[in-house]
Design an enzyme around this catalytic site. Structure first.
Site, PDB file in Angstrom:
ATOM      1  CG  HIS A   9      -0.179   0.039   2.522  1.00  0.00           C
ATOM      2  ND1 HIS A   9       0.361   1.194   3.043  1.00  0.00           N
ATOM      3  CD2 HIS A   9       0.129  -0.950   3.392  1.00  0.00           C
ATOM      4  CE1 HIS A   9       0.964   0.922   4.185  1.00  0.00           C
ATOM      5  NE2 HIS A   9       0.843  -0.370   4.421  1.00  0.00           N
ATOM      6  CD  GLU A  87       2.408  -5.124   8.365  1.00  0.00           C
ATOM      7  OE1 GLU A  87       2.551  -6.353   8.181  1.00  0.00           O
ATOM      8  OE2 GLU A  87       3.164  -4.268   7.873  1.00  0.00           O
TER       9      GLU A  87
END
Length: 237
Positions: A9, A87
Site C-alpha cells: 500500500h 499487517e
C-alpha cells in the site's frame, strides 16, 4: 508462464508519523495516494490486466487497490478481502510512536521485536479495544484465531493458509492476480516464493507503492522478479 503482482500500500498516516500501525486503520497520506496512482500508471503502461485481486481488511490497502484499478481503467476484477492478509499485529505497540514505545518498553525489547523472526511485541490485554476480537468488523471470526500481538513467524503462519488454499489455486487456474497488502505480509510471501532464509528475510525491504512483478513457471517457481518502475531484479526499495 504466469505473472503475479505484489504491491505494498501507499504511505499511510502512521508510516509518515513513525507509528506502529499493524491492524490499526490508518488512512493514506496525499503522498500515499500519489504512490497508488503511480503504481496504477506503471501497471497500465506495462499492459497488465487482472482477473482477481486480493487485499486485506485495512483501508490503506483497500484504498490503494481502488486507486490502482481506477487509474488502470479496470472496474471488472473480482476483489477478495481477508483478515489473513492484514499487517502483522503489533500488540500493545499498535498506534504508538516508535520513540514513545522505546521510552515505555525499553530499546532492546522493541529492537528485538523488529529484528528477530520469533520475537513478539508486548501483548495486548484481551479487554483492550485494539484487540480485533473487540471490533465489529471481526465479529464473525473465532476470537481464539485473532492476535494479541504477533512475531514475524506468527504473522506468516496466519497468512500462509490463505496463500496456499485461496490465492495459489487462482494462479494455477491461469488467473492474473494482484495482491495489495502490507510490509510483513509481502515479506512472508516473498520468503515463500523465493525460499529465503530468515537472515535474508530480516534484510528484506519492500517499498510502498512499487509494483513487484513475479514471472512464475507452471509449478509456481519464480523465473524472475522485478520492479515495474525499473525493470531491475530485486526486492529492496
Amino acid at each position: 508462464m504466469t505473472q503475479l503482482v505484489l504491491l505494498r500500500h501507499g504511505e499511510s498516516v502512521s508510516n509518515r508519523d513513525g507509528c506502529f500501525t499493524g491492524w490499526g486503520d490508518a488512512p493514506l497520506t496525499p503522498r500515499g495516494e500519489r504512490e497508488a496512482e503511480q503504481a496504477g500508471n506503471l501497471l497500465k503502461k506495462a499492459g497488465h490486466k487482472f482477473d482477481i485481486c486480493f487485499t486485506s481488511e485495512l483501508s490503506r490497502a483497500n484504498d490503494t487497490l481502488r486507486i490502482v484499478l481506477s487509474v488502470m481503467g479496470q472496474d471488472e476484477p473480482v476483489v477478495q478481502r481477508n483478515w489473513r492478509l492484514n499487517e502483522r499485529h503489533y500488540g500493545a505497540l499498535e498506534g504508538i510512536n516508535r520513540w514513545k514505545a522505546i521510552r515505555k518498553y525499553g530499546f532492546c525489547p522493541i529492537l528485538s521485536s523488529q529484528c528477530r523472526f520469533d520475537a513478539p511485541p508486548p501483548p495486548l490485554d484481551p479487554a483492550d479495544i485494539r484487540f480485533p476480537g473487540n471490533q465489529a468488523c471481526y465479529a464473525t471470526i473465532d476470537p481464539g484465531e485473532l492476535p494479541l500481538g504477533e512475531s514475524m513467524r506468527q504473522a506468516f503462519a496466519r497468512m500462509l493458509p490463505y496463500w496456499q488454499q485461496t490465492i495459489t489455486p487462482e494462479i494455477q487456474r491461469g488467473k492474473r492476480v494482484l495482491i495489495v497488502a502490507h510490509k510483513h505480509i509481502l515479506r512472508g510471501l516473498i520468503m515463500q516464493l523465493d525460499g529465503l532464509s530468515i537472515i535474508q528475510l530480516i534484510k528484506l525491504s519492500v517499498a510502498t507503492g512499487r509494483p513487484l512483478i513475479y514471472e512464475l513457471d507452471d509449478n509456481l517457481h519464480p523465473i524472475r522478479h522485478y520492479y515495474a518502475d525499473t525493470g531491475l531484479t530485486g526486492h529492496t526499495g
